[in-house]
Structure formats: C-alpha cells, structure tokens
Design a protein around this motif. Structure first.
Motif, PDB file in Angstrom:
ATOM      1  N   SER A 176     -25.770 -33.171  26.622  1.00  0.00           N
ATOM      2  CA  SER A 176     -25.794 -31.852  25.978  1.00  0.00           C
ATOM      3  C   SER A 176     -25.344 -30.759  26.940  1.00  0.00           C
ATOM      4  O   SER A 176     -25.516 -29.573  26.673  1.00  0.00           O
ATOM      5  N   GLY A 177     -24.794 -31.144  28.081  1.00  0.00           N
ATOM      6  CA  GLY A 177     -24.254 -30.148  29.015  1.00  0.00           C
ATOM      7  C   GLY A 177     -25.309 -29.239  29.622  1.00  0.00           C
ATOM      8  O   GLY A 177     -25.005 -28.135  30.058  1.00  0.00           O
ATOM      9  N   ASP A 184     -18.129 -27.741  35.076  1.00  0.00           N
ATOM     10  CA  ASP A 184     -17.149 -28.220  34.094  1.00  0.00           C
ATOM     11  C   ASP A 184     -16.007 -27.220  33.947  1.00  0.00           C
ATOM     12  O   ASP A 184     -14.836 -27.567  34.050  1.00  0.00           O
ATOM     13  N   ASP A 203     -16.267 -36.865  34.247  1.00  0.00           N
ATOM     14  CA  ASP A 203     -16.708 -36.713  32.864  1.00  0.00           C
ATOM     15  C   ASP A 203     -15.534 -37.122  31.977  1.00  0.00           C
ATOM     16  O   ASP A 203     -14.429 -36.603  32.146  1.00  0.00           O
ATOM     17  N   GLN A 234     -14.628 -36.213  29.376  1.00  0.00           N
ATOM     18  CA  GLN A 234     -13.967 -35.015  28.838  1.00  0.00           C
ATOM     19  C   GLN A 234     -12.762 -34.625  29.696  1.00  0.00           C
ATOM     20  O   GLN A 234     -11.744 -34.167  29.184  1.00  0.00           O
ATOM     21  N   ALA A 252     -26.858 -36.205  22.203  1.00  0.00           N
ATOM     22  CA  ALA A 252     -25.587 -35.487  22.305  1.00  0.00           C
ATOM     23  C   ALA A 252     -25.355 -34.572  21.096  1.00  0.00           C
ATOM     24  O   ALA A 252     -24.281 -34.057  20.903  1.00  0.00           O
ATOM     25  N   PRO A 284     -21.882 -31.217  18.798  1.00  0.00           N
ATOM     26  CA  PRO A 284     -22.384 -31.054  20.162  1.00  0.00           C
ATOM     27  C   PRO A 284     -22.934 -29.657  20.401  1.00  0.00           C
ATOM     28  O   PRO A 284     -22.742 -28.764  19.586  1.00  0.00           O
ATOM     29  N   VAL A 302     -20.438 -28.117  25.389  1.00  0.00           N
ATOM     30  CA  VAL A 302     -19.621 -29.323  25.400  1.00  0.00           C
ATOM     31  C   VAL A 302     -18.280 -29.083  24.714  1.00  0.00           C
ATOM     32  O   VAL A 302     -18.206 -28.488  23.655  1.00  0.00           O
ATOM     33  N   LYS A 359     -18.571 -36.793  25.601  1.00  0.00           N
ATOM     34  CA  LYS A 359     -19.856 -36.596  26.267  1.00  0.00           C
ATOM     35  C   LYS A 359     -20.836 -37.706  25.879  1.00  0.00           C
ATOM     36  O   LYS A 359     -21.464 -38.323  26.734  1.00  0.00           O
TER      37      LYS A 359
END
Lengths: 667, 169, 331, 302
Positions: free
Chosen positions: A643-644, A653, B55, B57, C242, C264, C268, C274
């Motif tokens: 979930s960052g 990021d 990551d 991503q 997530a 998300p 994100v 993720k």
C-alpha cells in the motif's frame, strides 16, 4: 513535511556542474553541449563546466553559486558517486545547504570510459544529467544518523601485518583483539631465515615484535582461535571467536617444555607442520622455540591418550604447574569492536598441480618455502642445505613463476618470487658453494635495493636462464645426466632448448588467496577480486578499506606483497581504524526505510522481509514500525509494501520514477 | 518480430534501463569503466542500494516510458550485502516475467544478472549481449496509453505544482 | 431555490453500479428529496436531448459508471462533463477499467471475430459483422464505433472524484453524497474511500502471522477455506493488503479473498505491480525451480493482479494480439 | 552404447594390425562397431599445413556423414577415431567450426554442395577413452583369460591424443593406458617419455634426426626394464618398430624392442587368437617373449 522545508527559497533552483576530469570525460563527452543542454531543463538556474570539479576552485565555484543564485539543488556530473559523493555533499553543507539536496551523475566510469563513440557518449551523458535533474527536484533535507563507536579493534591474522597493526593501535592506547588460527603468531615470516634484499635475519626483527604483542597490556592475544560469526555494522560489530582447546591452560603454562621431554614418545616421530614435514615433533609440542605465546599444545590426532584412552600421561606429572588439562573444551568468546582489520595472509601455490615439474614425484624437488626451512638455522637441518638423502647438492635449479603468470593457474605476478629466489640462490650458494641456476620469464626487482641485490647475485656468479621450464625429468641421455634431475628449458636468449642436470630443484611457488578466503569474505560481508584476494574499496584512493565500512585490509590477503609493503599497509589500516574509532561516532547514510504510520494497514508483509529484524508489529496500534537504528537501508520492505506506506529516504518511489522517465525522455 | 520493417532493423537503437545494486553490480560497472572496457551505449544505469529495492512498478514504468529492455543487476546468491535482498529480487523477477508473457511482451526484454563487484568484464559482456538481444527483438510496441500518468502524488515529499503532472514541462 | 440537479449514466458496465444506488434502500428517498434527478436512463425515461438542453454546468453532479469502449460512451462522457460541475467516476469500471477492461488482453479484431464468428453459440455462415454505417432505403444507419481498446473515464474526460468498488459500497456512496450535498469535498482528483489498505478493517487481521512464508498458492475452489484465519495465511491469494479499505471487508466476510475492486492506495502508481511485488516477497523459496513451482499456482497473473485495473495500469493493453494467449500458449 | 568407427588411411594400410585387433577386442567385448560408410581422408598432415579450409571441409564431411549415419546417444553420435592424427584433426575441426562463425558458414556451404550438413552433434572419441571410461576397467578385467603376469610395459601415448585437447587424460603425464595395462596383469614401467616426440614424419624426411628421437624413446624404455612398448598411434608404432635395425647400426646398445598397439595387448590378455590380433604382422615378434613368460607363469603356478 511542509513546503518551506523543501523549498527554503521557493521552488527548486538547480545548479548543474559538469566536470571535464582533465580529458577523462572531456576527451569523449562534449561537456559544453551537456552544459548548454542542462540550461534548457526546468528549474535549472546555472549550469557550468570545469576542468576538475573536485578541486578547490571547482568546489568554491559551487559554493559561490549556491550563495549567489540561492541554489537549493545541486547536480555534479563527474565520476562515480562511490568516489566523490561525500566530497560534494560537504560542499553543499559548507554553503549552508542540506547536503542531500544533491545528486551525482556518473559520466566517467559509466559513460566516457566505456563508450566508443563521442556522439553516443554525449547523448548518454545528457540523458543521465536530465534524469538527475528530475530526481533532485524531489529530494528532501535529511539528517545523518550518528551512532557511537566501540573503541576496540579486532585484528584477524597474526602474521607480520596483523602484528604490526596490533602494536600500532595498542601503542595508540586502543584495545586490540588479535585472533590467530595457528598455535602461534608470526605467520610466514617466522619461517624465513633471512629477508631480502638486506639479508637481515627474519627472526631478529620479528620475534621482538612477537613478544611485544604478548606483553602488551592493550592486546588480547587469542591464538589457536578462529572468528566464527560477525554481526552488526561499522562502529558496532559483534564478533564470536572459537578458541580451540590446546589441552594446556595458557595462563598456567610457562613454556618450560618439560612436558615435551616427559612425553611417552621418547623421540619425535610425527611430521611437524611448522617445518612443512621436513622435521618431526611429538604429540605434545611447541611449533618453534620462539613461538608466541610460548605455550605448548597437545595434538589429539597423534596423542595416545586421545586415541586409545590408555597412556601413562607422563606429561601430567612432568608439569609442576598442573597446566595440562586433558578435559579442556573449546570456548566461544563474544566481543564487541568498532573496527576490524583483516590480515589473514596467503597460501603458497600447490606445486603438485604442475606434474611436469615433478614435485611429490622426485624427492629432490622442493618448494621455496621448504628451502626457507632448510636454510633456516633454527630449521630441521640446522641451516645446512641437505637433500632428503643427506647429500649436499652441487647443482641447484630454481624455477621462477611456478603457478604465477600462467594462464592455467594464476595470471597475476606474485611479486615476491623473483626476490626470494635471488635470496635463496644467494643463501644456497653461500652454504653449499653449489652452482645455482635461475630459470625466469622476466626478472622483476622493483623496490629499494632490489635491483642492486640482483646485480650482486650476477656478480656472485649465479646463472640466469631466460625461459619457462618445460619439465623436470629423471630421463638421462648422457652419462653426466645419470642420477640427476634434468631441467628442460628453452633458453630464449640464445634460442636453443637446453637440458640442465641438477641435484636439487627449487620451485618458486607463487602466492594464492587462503583456501577459505571465500568463507571469510562472506562472514565479513566484503568482496573478493577475480583471483580471490580481498577487494579494496578503491585501488588508489582507498587501498586498505573495503566496501563494508569499518573493515580494513592489511598484508597479502589483499594481494601478493613482500614484508615492507605488508607492514606499510598494516600501518595504513591501523591508522584508518584509529581515525574511525578516535572520532567516537560514525555518521550513517540516512537512506533508511520508514513507515508513514497513519497509512499503514498492518498487513505485516514487510516484517518477515527485514534481514535485520528492524521491523516489528505494534500490537496496540496494529501497524508495523521500523527501528531506524537497526535499518541498514536496503529498501526491500519498501519495494514490497503493497500500500506504499513503507518508504525509503534518498530512494523515494517518486525520485526513482523521475529518474526512470529522465533517462528515457532524452535518448 | 517479423512485422518489423527491414530498414528499422538498421536504424533501431534499443533503449535499456538498468537497475544496479550499489554494492555489487554498480561497483562492477565502475570497475568496467576503470578498466576501460567499452560496451554498448544503450544502457542507462540507475542505482539502487539493493536489488531487493527493485519495485516491479519501476520495470513497468520503464517500459511505459519507452524502454525496450530492462536489466536488473544484483549480488550473487549468498553474497547480498543485505544478506538476502537478491532472493526477493529473484522471486519478483520470475513472477514479473510471467506477467509480461501474458501481456505479450517477450520475456527476454527483462533480464536479471548476478554480477559481483569484481566482474567488470561481465558488465561489459551482459550489456553488449542484452543490447543485441533487444536489437534482435526490435522496439517494444506498447499500445499507447491515453491520459497522463500521474505520479502517486501522496508518495511525493510535498509535491511541487510541476510534480503533480507526472511528467515535467 | 430549486434542488441541485444530478445525472446518472452507464457506459461499459454490468448494471451492478445502478443496483448499488438502489441499495441505498429507503435512504434513496432522502436523496430524491435533496436532489432533482435530471438524467438516469436506467431508472427513468430520459433522452439525450434532455441533457443537451441543459446549460453548461447546470448539473451539480454527474455519476458515470462503466468503462469507455465506444464512440457513443465517449460522447456521453464529454456531454455530461460539460454539463456537470462535478463529474464522478462511479465504480471500478469507470475508475480503472473494471472487468470489461480485461478485454485489453485481446485486440478489437479478435473480439469481433470470436463474438460474431467463432463463439460456440454463434451460427453466422455469411460472417456478417456489425457495420458502423449502412445505407438503407430509409437512409443512412449508423452504429457507435467499437474502439481498439477499453479506457477509463479519466482517460477520456477530466474526472473530479472517484467512487471505487465493484460496485461501490453503500457506505462510500452515502458519505460521498453527503460530502456533495454539504459541499465539504476533498481535493479534486481524490478517490472517495479510505487511503489505507483493507487489512486495516479486516476482522481476520489478528490471525495473520508476522512471518508469513508461502510454500503453496491455492485458489478458493481448491480448498476448504477456514472462516476465521487470514486467507493469505491459508495460501489464498487475497489482495486485501494492496487494496483500499471502505468495503468493510465484505468479501472476506463471505469467506472469499479480496480481488481488489477498490483499487490501490494513492501512493501506488500500478496496483497490480505492487500486489505482485508483495506476494512474490512472501514466497518461501530461494531456488529458481522451487520458486517457479510455487508460482505455477498463479496461472493467470493479469487476471489476478489487474482484474479491475488493466486499462488504468502502466501497460494498459496487451502487446500484439491475444491469439496464442487464448489458445492457452504463451507468446 | 553403439559406436561408429572412422578407420582413416593408416588403419587400412600400415596400421592394419591396429584395425584387426581393435575390431577383435570390441567384438569380444560385445560392443557393436560400425565402420563409417563412404568416409574420406581426415584432412590431417599435408592438407592441414597446405590449405586449412580444405582440411576442415574434409574433416567436416566425415563428421556430417557420422551425424547422418549414427544413432545419437545422449545427444551425440559417438565416433571412434583410433589414429591419433585423425582423432586430433576431427576434434580440431569440430572446435574451430564451433568457435569461428565465418569458417563455419564457409564449410557449411561447401558441405551443402555435396548434399551434406553438419550440426555439431558428433562426439569424437579415442578407443582408449572408450575402453577405459565407457566400457570400464572392471568389465575388461572380467574378460581377461591370460593375465600378462611379469610383463613390463612402457606405455607410449604420443603427442596427439591428450594435447592440446585433454579430453580424457592429463596432458602431461597421462595414465589411462598405465591403468589399463595393470588390469591386464602386466606392469607399467615408470618412464617420463609418455608424450615425447616419436620422430613423426622426420623419419621420412630427415632420418638422422627422426631415428635419434626413436632411439631415445626405445633406449629409455629398455633402461627402465620394459619388455615392450605399447602405443595408440599408427605413426608412433611404425616409427618405433620399423627402423630399429638402422638405429642399431648407429646405436649398438639397442636391443630389439617389440612395439604393439594397446588393442593387441588387450586381445592377448583376453586370449584371442594371435592372427585375429594381427600379431603376425609385427616386425619384432612377441611370441618368444610370451612363451618365456607363460613358462615362468607355469612355474609360478606349479
């Protein structure tokens, strides 16, 4: 975080500095074009080029701009950040900026030095600069973490390098743990008779240092011991050391050696390690007279009591101080140190790997190390050069580069063989008057007094034949070859194949990494270079440091070295360690991971991923929390956080996304 | 990729993003430099502390923003400076490859290599090989994606106006 | 003073979102009290002209559900955008593409061929295909254009807010409506749901071990699912960690893993990637072969990680066509 | 496992005894050995030194034939080349083709002309390698009927089978033949000349030099108490055996020294009929020697 903290002076104001590095960069990359290009990019206030950015004027230029143009972001495009990032961060600090509003672009190691075509090099440099600019916009001000440093040092290996480093630090008032695997310190140097080129006796210069170690109040000497585990990080290493049982209580033994006389074995009959099997010892023994500590030990492999459980154990009553203890167990010591110096030394090349030289097949083929023992007054023959059958050799051949400069084994030059071969040639000639032949590829004698020593040998009438020896054989063709070893070699200076009959062959074996260098490397979390020696952080600028802060290198574990170089490097390593622990603290990169607590769902994904157990689950708030002191900043948890909520300073990021777009936007 | 125009084969220069770990592969790349081992200029190296920081991503973002190939470099198994980050990288990489396959992207466009600090020559070799592989595969033809790609705004330290629009002016 | 006008419209969707509105039950009466429904084809008989007649910005709010695949859907989106002060992407499909978005695994031609020629239930020897324009005696007949791919609402027009979910949970709809009526709205572009992942409100959270290491990945039909313990801990692929919370963990309550319909969190960029990263991290293997063995438990990564979000994802659409994919071979 | 067999010119000429004994031994061990059909010159010697590409083409054609005729075992067709020169040239060709793409293309085109194609799926083997490592010493021991007790042997490997490609033995100081000899009941003498030069073609071109080289080998074997020399190479065998009279005129101290192929020795130990092993072709016969030995053996047994 509020805006004015990131943008103290409003929006991002970026200064870009591109370094020529003499011609290292400018020779390939069109620096001017890169600068002009940078000027066109958003938020760039100034862009400049300079011959050497890392020089004082270069640094001053940046400081000036920061003040004058109110820069709050700085990019330097020059060499690798591993080299000068610290330098330029300091520049920002000096100019009153937070040092982490900085991004370095590696256009030397990663561009100019590895790209053929100037055009492409320039384009690549531009792309990397563009990426850095996009990235640095999202940098935040950070504080370095300070952690206190333990003021003790661990030195692994008690050869001349370890000994010298230990004494240097101890004299500086630091406590040193010196751990040696063998029963005595002294290493290879203790086996030598004389040292080149001065021919002063090894024992005379080494043994005083050895006893100094034993006597020094600041040195804890653990021989017959091995490091088995290393934890922690710079300034705070936790180390576990296994102390193997010698079956003799060190504190009690005074080294009177009466136990040895008393042993039920009336005469020594077991090959003794220190003399490479050329001499014999008893099950209870001391490696050599000047062994330090002067404490006997029992070898359970050969002691009857250990093998059969039946023995009068005459040694027991021979020892008035009751120092002998057959029940002794191995002990594990735990210590905490601030710095570690590795001085684990080398092993000599195994001559059996070259069958054509007949080592192990012909008894009169010796390795140089064995001959060191033969010529040593304290050696098995009392310094007389005698063959295994007792004869005195009349003709001796010394073969250079055995296992060195040889694509089949080691490509590198072992650096010491030429010189020690000259030394041995001299000693053998001196002791036996024999004709001595050196078979060499190139004579390499760089060093104070080395070339002069070579000349001296030439004067003494030692023969030098240039050519790599093809084989050593007992195949006699002519009567005078009968019963001799024949060295077949092409004499490349006169262009003929020669057969030189000799009585004794000495193989100048090269230096190799210790067989367990790989495990040691892993235990201490450092790297090895291709040939297996420990890798220094930088060949020129950080020759005794490693990639793991707080761990330093000394002596031949980093590469073949002679005694002067080993001692010099040991001094350097000691100084580095001293500088580190004297400061009292270390500043760690603030690249730690952190969790934005109000955003964490407590899914626990990150917890099991942390190799340092820095993440734990807060049962009350039902979220994960990171202990920044334990975090080493690998960022694995950040990459995994679904979930960052987990993030990493310096590697946010957003910063990396910007870099990705950057490198791609301008190619 | 038969549909690739022939003239394209000559003109096409692969764009490759490489994520190298600080301790092994990035250092090896420095070594390659110090040893003047020249290699294809197509590789753009981005430094991470550990391949475990990678990551997925990042990989997709690289492809979306025009990379034809992505190279990941980490320490050899058992050698990770952070003990086991590279194993996590390996797991993510293998799952990511399955995803790419399903999305019609040739697996070879994503490559993971273990390169230790002393293996400068491997950096050279891998960089050249990989560039050739991508050259052979031709440009990655992702379907155009309408709309702006917004950076995960909340993931920025206090976003500047410029930052809000993912792409800068 | 007249009541604020609102509009509801559906594009590529299943109708579930419309149901969700009705799920407000009696509360819908309050809504009807509070607002005037100016356009709601599903509920009442409205015509496009009714919208066209409105002045720009006359609608206080427009709720659009469903993804965008045809020219007509795009037109309606633009139309409503211009008439509405606030445009809300309603439900997973308009938010991220939703299940219809999985059509981005195939190209237009494949879909048409399958639907009009190959599908087992189809008999179409002349291979007739719908034409966008066709001349008949009465004149020219047209059909909306069927686009190459599916896109989200905000890939089509500017969107002010997102009401996520498949369908959006009643609770979120309620609070969104209240926010609209009272006018205290979050910053533009926000997703009207909590920004913390589902685990936060999952009743099974306490049963999740701190050190989870998965040796096997299972799918719901393969196991008897324990109704108490964390589904991930049971080896089931739950996307809760997530995915945004706000649904009250409805699926978990139904003993089914979360499939990620709320999308998300705001940090994100690509939810699927993720989730993939998190899941891969938890595998209990270091050997490539062993890892592959475990990963075989994910036969359809896209279907798992992008069930509702393929068009919104970074890759957006499959490269090349899905021929081989459909025949079950990998490219 | 089944093997293809590439004789090369020698085994059909000077080395016939080699072929006869090889086939006999394999037959006795029950290992199928099929001669490569339509084989041509391996490309060695003159060819290789005059026109490498032609030499490679010749070698490649043989390999191509093998690939098409043989039945692959674990991915490769096993091709036995007993003559050291053939063995080396075929290996060299294979290695070069694999390493040098340009050359490979050139040769491929050449082969195509003749309707052939080589994909590199042939494994070139020396019979010594096959017997010691595939068949195995224990299996051979099982077939020994008349152990060669008391026989002292100098094992001579020659310069080609372990260099430069050391595929089955150490390039310096090889030992497979010594092990084999021991299994047969004989005793290998330790002599350092295992891989030294037999004189090669010098015996034909500059005899003085060639014969001296032969002499040195023969004399050393004699000095080390060997009854005979065993070799794997037709040229070595010929050089060492054929010139002994001429050599003796120059170096009188040289006693007659039989020189056998290792396959002949195996055959003798297995008790195969002498004619099958081509023993009658030896210029320096061994029967006297064998008789003497068996007498000793008899005494020993009695």
């Amino acid at each position: 975080m509020r805006a004015h903290e990131i943008y103290p002076n409003g929006g991002p104001r970026i200064g870009v500095y591109v370094c020529h590095c003499g011609l290292n960069i400018a020779g390939k990359v069109d620096v001017h074009e890169v600068v002009e290009f940078a000027k066109t990019l958003p938020f760039v206030v100034v862009a400049r080029e300079y011959k050497f950015m890392c020089s004082d004027p270069g640094q001053e230029m940046i400081r000036e701009d920061i003040r004058e143009h109110r820069l709050n972001r700085v990019i330097v495009a020059s060499c690798s950040p591993l080299l000068h990032e610290a330098t330029f961060r300091r520049v920002l600090e000096q100019a009153g900026q937070n040092p982490f509003f900085f991004q370095m672009v590696n256009i030397r190691e990663h561009v100019s030095w590895v790209t053929e075509d100037p055009r492409e090099a320039t384009e690549k440099a531009k792309a990397l600069v563009a990426a850095a600019i996009r990235r640095v916009i999202f940098h935040e001000p950070l504080q370095r973490r300070r952690v206190p440093v333990k003021d003790r040092v661990l030195i692994v290996g008690g050869g001349i390098a370890g000994i010298h480093a230990a004494l240097t630090l101890a004299d500086a008032g630091k406590h040193v743990y010196l751990v040696e695997r063998e029963p005595t310190i002294g290493g290879h140097m203790a086996m030598f008779d004389k040292t080149f080129p001065t021919l002063d006796c090894a024992a005379c210069i080494l043994t005083p240092k050895m006893s100094a170690v034993a006597a020094h109040p600041n040195i804890t000497l653990w021989t017959y011991s091995e490091v088995i585990q290393v934890e922690g990080f710079v300034g705070n290493f936790r180390v576990r050391v296994r102390r193997k049982p010698r079956y003799v209580i060190e504190e009690l033994c005074v080294g009177c050696l009466q136990c040895i006389d008393a042993c039920v074995y009336k005469d020594a009959r077991f090959p003794d390690e220190f003399n490479l099997g050329l001499g014999k010892r008893k099950p209870i023994y001391i490696p050599f007279p000047q062994a330090t500590p002067r404490v006997v030990l029992i070898d359970p492999e050969t002691c009857i009591w250990f093998k059969t459980g039946k023995c009068k154990r005459t040694c027991l009553e021979a020892c008035e101080r009751k120092a002998i203890d057959f029940e002794q167990q191995e002990r594990i010591e735990e210590i905490e140190v601030g710095a570690i110096i590795l001085a684990t030394g080398f092993k000599t090349f195994d001559a059996r790997r070259i069958p054509e030289y007949g080592y192990g097949k012909y008894p009169n083929v010796y390795t140089a190390l064995e001959v060191e023992r033969l010529v040593n007054a304290a050696g098995p023959t009392g310094g007389e050069v005698r063959l295994r059958d007792g004869r005195v050799p009349k003709r001796v051949g010394i073969i250079h580069c055995v296992g060195s400069r040889d694509e089949r084994f080691n490509r590198y030059c072992s650096r010491v063989c030429c010189m020690y071969s000259l030394k041995l040639a001299h000693l053998i000639k001196e002791r036996t008057g024999a004709e001595v032949y050196n078979f060499y590829i190139d004579m390499r004698t760089p060093g104070k007094g080395y070339e002069e020593f070579y000349d001296r040998l030439l004067q003494e009438g030692v023969h030098f034949i240039r050519g790599r020896v093809a084989e050593v054989t007992d195949w006699a063709i002519t009567p005078e070859e009968e019963g001799k070893l024949i060295i077949r070699v092409e004499d490349t200076l006169i262009g003929v194949v020669r057969r030189i009959p000799v009585d004794m062959v000495v193989l100048a074996v090269g230096l190799e990494p210790q067989p367990d260098a790989e495990e040691v490397r892993r235990m201490f979390n450092i790297s090895c270079s291709k040939e297996g020696f420990f890798l220094e952080r930088h060949p020129k600028l950080a020759p005794v440091s490693t990639f793991t802060d707080g761990i330093f290198l000394a002596g031949a574990c980093q590469g073949p070295k002679d005694i002067p170089d080993s001692v010099a490097q040991a001094g350097a390593a000691a100084a580095e360690a001293l500088a580190l622990i004297d400061k009292g603290y270390v500043e760690l990169e603030p690249n730690t991971a952190y969790i934005v607590e109000e955003l964490c769902s407590g899914c626990k994904t990150c917890i099991s991923l942390c190799p340092y157990n820095a993440i734990s689950f807060d049962e009350v708030r039902a979220i994960a929390v990171i202990n920044e002191a334990l975090c080493k900043g690998c960022g694995t948890c950040v990459a995994a956080c679904p979930s960052g909520a987990a993030r990493q300073h310096l590697f946010e990021d957003a910063q990396i996304f910007q870099e990705i777009e950057g490198v791609l936007a301008y190619v | 990729m038969s549909e690739r125009p022939v003239e394209g084969e000559r003109s096409f220069e692969p764009r490759i993003v490489a994520f190298f770990c600080n301790w092994c592969t990035y250092t090896a790349a420095d070594l390659a430099g110090t040893a003047r081992m020249t290699y294809a200029p197509n590789i753009r190296i981005i430094r991470l502390m550990c391949s475990g920081r990678l990551d997925p991503q990042f990989v997709l973002a690289a492809f979306r923003h025009g990379a034809d190939g992505v190279l990941i470099g980490g320490c050899h198994p058992g050698d990770c400076h952070y003990q086991e980050g590279n194993y996590k990288a390996l797991r993510r990489y293998l799952l990511l490859k399955r995803l790419l396959r399903e999305m019609g992207i040739e697996e070879e466009r994503l490559r993971l290599e273990w390169i230790s600090a002393s293996e400068g020559d491997r950096v050279q070799k891998v960089a050249n090989e990989f560039t050739e592989t991508i050259r052979r595969l031709g440009p990655l033809r992702l379907a155009p994606r309408p709309g702006v790609i917004r950076l995960p705004v909340a993931a920025l330290p206090e976003p500047s106006p410029a930052a809000r629009e993912g792409a800068l002016p | 003073m007249s009541k604020p006008k609102v509009a509801f419209y559906w594009c590529a969707s299943c109708g579930g979102c419309e149901e969700a509105v009705v799920d407000l039950a009696e509360e819908i009466l309050q809504v009807v009290e509070a607002v005037e429904i100016a356009f709601w084809p599903v509920g009442l008989d409205f015509k496009r002209e009714d919208v066209e007649r409105l002045a720009d910005g006359e609608l206080a709010a427009a709720f659009i559900n469903g993804a965008i695949r045809t020219s007509e859907q795009a037109e309606m989106a633009h139309l409503l955008r211009s008439k509405a002060q606030v445009l809300i992407a309603f439900g997973s499909c308009s938010h991220m593409g939703g299940v219809p978005g999985l059509a981005n695994l195939f190209d237009r031609e494949e879909i048409l061929r399958y639907v009009y020629e190959e599908a087992p239930s189809v008999v179409n020897p002349q291979r007739v295909r719908p034409e966008e324009r066709i001349e008949v005696d009465e004149g020219m007949l047209t059909l909306p254009a069927f686009w190459e791919g599916v896109q989200t609402l905000d890939q089509t027009v500017e969107v002010d807010y997102y009401l996520p979910g498949c369908p959006p949970p009643v609770g979120l709809i309620r609070s969104a409506l209240q926010a609209l009526l009272t006018g205290n709205l979050p910053p533009k572009g926000s997703v009207l749901a909590p920004d913390v992942a589902l685990c936060a409100e999952c009743p099974r959270k306490p049963t999740k071990p701190e050190r989870l290491a998965l040796k096997e990945l299972k799918r719901p039909h393969q196991v008897l699912i324990d109704p108490e313990t964390c589904l991930l801990a049971q080896g089931l692929l739950c996307l809760g960690p997530a995915t945004r919370s706000g649904c009250g963990a409805a699926c978990i309550a139904g003993n089914m893993p979360c499939t990620g319909c709320l999308g998300p969190t705001s940090r994100v960029l690509d939810g699927g990637a993720k989730a993939l990263s998190a899941l891969a991290s938890l595998l209990d293997a270091t050997e490539e072969a062993e890892i592959e063995r475990i990963l075989a438990g994910i036969p359809d990564p896209v279907g798992l990680f992008y069930r509702y979000s393929l068009p919104a994802s970074l890759l957006h659409r499959r490269v090349g066509n899905g021929e081989r994919l459909r025949e079950g071979r990998s490219s | 496992m089944s093997y293809l067999y590439f004789p090369g010119c020698s085994l059909k000429g000077t080395g016939r005894a080699y072929e006869e004994s090889l086939l006999a031994v394999f037959r006795a061990l029950g290992i199928p050995l099929t001669e490569l059909a339509d084989w041509n010159c391996c490309g060695a010697t003159a060819y290789m030194s005059i026109d490498e590409h032609q030499a490679f083409a010749l070698a490649a054609r043989n390999l191509a034939l093998a690939e098409s005729q043989g039945s692959p075992a674990d991915g490769a067709v096993q091709l036995i080349a007993p003559c050291s020169a053939c063995y080396l040239v075929l290996l060299k060709a294979q290695q070069c083709l694999a390493a040098d793409i340009a050359l490979c293309q050139e040769i491929t085109i050449a082969l195509k002309e003749g309707g052939h194609c080589y994909r590199g799926r042939v494994r070139i083997r020396h019979p010594l390698d096959v017997l010691v490592h595939d068949v195995g010493l224990s299996e051979i021991a099982r077939h020994v009927r008349q152990p060669l007790r008391g026989l002292k042997i100098a094992c001579y490997y020659g310069c080609q089978i372990v260099r430069p490609f050391a595929l089955f033995d150490r390039p310096h100081d090889p030992s497979t033949m010594d092990d084999l000899v021991r299994i047969l009941g004989a005793e290998p003498v330790s002599w350092p000349l295992k891989t030294h030069c037999c004189g090669g073609s010098l015996t034909g071109t500059i005899p003085e030099v060639g014969w001296r080289l032969n002499y040195l080998l023969l004399r050393e074997a004699q000095r080390r108490g060997a009854h005979l020399i065993v070799t794997v190479c037709p040229l070595c065998q010929f050089n060492l055996e054929a010139y002994q009279d001429q050599i003796r005129q120059r170096y009188p101290d040289l006693a007659p020294m039989p020189v056998l192929y290792f396959t002949q020795l195996i055959g003798m130990a297995m008790g195969l009929p002498p004619r099958e092993l081509g023993l009658q072709r030896l210029l320096i016969p061994v029967d006297g020697l064998m008789a003497a030995l068996s007498k000793e053996g008899a005494h020993a047994r009695a």
